[in-house]
Design a protein around this motif. Structure first.
Motif, short mmCIF file in Angstrom:
data_model
loop_
_atom_site.label_atom_id
_atom_site.label_comp_id
_atom_site.label_asym_id
_atom_site.label_seq_id
_atom_site.Cartn_x
_atom_site.Cartn_y
_atom_site.Cartn_z
N UNK A 1 0.88 -1.17 0.00
CA UNK A 1 0.00 0.00 0.00
C UNK A 1 0.91 1.22 0.00
N UNK A 2 0.75 2.08 -1.00
CA UNK A 2 1.63 3.24 -1.16
C UNK A 2 0.85 4.35 -1.83
N UNK A 3 1.25 5.56 -1.57
CA UNK A 3 0.66 6.72 -2.21
C UNK A 3 0.92 6.67 -3.71
N UNK A 4 -0.11 6.78 -4.52
CA UNK A 4 0.02 6.67 -5.98
C UNK A 4 0.99 7.71 -6.53
N UNK B 1 10.43 -3.96 1.49
CA UNK B 1 10.41 -5.42 1.58
C UNK B 1 11.31 -5.91 2.71
N UNK B 2 12.47 -5.28 2.89
CA UNK B 2 13.40 -5.74 3.92
C UNK B 2 12.86 -5.53 5.33
N UNK B 3 11.97 -4.57 5.52
CA UNK B 3 11.37 -4.38 6.84
C UNK B 3 10.40 -5.50 7.18
N UNK B 4 9.92 -6.22 6.20
CA UNK B 4 9.07 -7.38 6.44
C UNK B 4 7.59 -7.05 6.34
N UNK B 5 6.81 -8.11 6.45
CA UNK B 5 5.35 -7.97 6.35
C UNK B 5 4.80 -7.12 7.49
N UNK B 6 3.86 -6.30 7.15
CA UNK B 6 3.11 -5.52 8.13
C UNK B 6 1.76 -5.20 7.50
N UNK B 7 1.06 -4.21 8.02
CA UNK B 7 -0.26 -3.90 7.46
C UNK B 7 -0.19 -3.20 6.10
N UNK B 8 1.02 -2.82 5.67
CA UNK B 8 1.19 -2.14 4.38
C UNK B 8 1.86 -3.01 3.32
N UNK B 9 2.44 -4.13 3.72
CA UNK B 9 3.18 -4.97 2.79
C UNK B 9 2.85 -6.44 3.04
N UNK B 10 2.59 -7.14 1.95
CA UNK B 10 2.27 -8.57 2.01
C UNK B 10 3.18 -9.31 1.04
N UNK B 11 4.06 -10.17 1.56
CA UNK B 11 4.96 -10.96 0.71
C UNK B 11 4.18 -12.07 0.05
N UNK B 12 4.43 -12.26 -1.24
CA UNK B 12 3.76 -13.32 -1.99
C UNK B 12 4.74 -14.41 -2.43
N UNK C 1 13.30 2.11 -2.97
CA UNK C 1 12.22 2.28 -2.01
C UNK C 1 11.46 0.98 -1.78
N UNK C 2 11.17 0.24 -2.86
CA UNK C 2 10.45 -1.02 -2.74
C UNK C 2 11.27 -2.08 -2.02
N UNK C 3 12.55 -2.16 -2.32
CA UNK C 3 13.40 -3.13 -1.64
C UNK C 3 13.52 -2.78 -0.16
N UNK C 4 13.64 -1.50 0.16
CA UNK C 4 13.66 -1.08 1.57
C UNK C 4 12.39 -1.52 2.29
#
Length: 93
Positions: A28-31, A50-61, A45-48
């Motif tokens: 989830x990111x500002x368009x 991802x490295x923080x891990x899953x949370x309410x804004x990022x879901x690893x697939x 920015x995306x790799x950063x």
């Protein structure tokens, strides 16, 4: 004047590797933040995120990593010079 050398004869801990990483995730990111960034800044920015891990804004697939040692002569001249420097530095220590 041609000089030939074979770096593969060295049995050192420092080698050159070709790495391929495939990451698939939802974020989830500002368009506007996504649309206005250049490709390298967006990737960083995306790799950063991802490295923080899953949370309410990022879901690893999915993630796939492939690492393969390559011959020094397949790398760029700059990378070969750096490899020689690193090996020489370790030999002096």
């Amino acid at each position: 004047m041609a000089t030939s050398f074979n770096l593969s004869d060295h049995n050192d801990d420092v080698n050159i590797y070709e790495c391929e990483v495939r990451l698939k995730f939802r974020i989830i990111e500002d368009k506007l933040a996504i649309d206005e960034r250049d490709q390298s800044a967006l990737l960083e920015s995306l790799v950063d995120a991802y490295t923080y891990g899953d949370d309410e804004y990022l879901e690893s697939l999915e993630s796939q990593i492939s690492i393969q040692e390559i011959q020094a002569l397949e790398a760029s001249p700059e990378m070969r010079r750096q490899l020689i420097r690193l090996r020489n530095c370790r030999n002096l220590a």
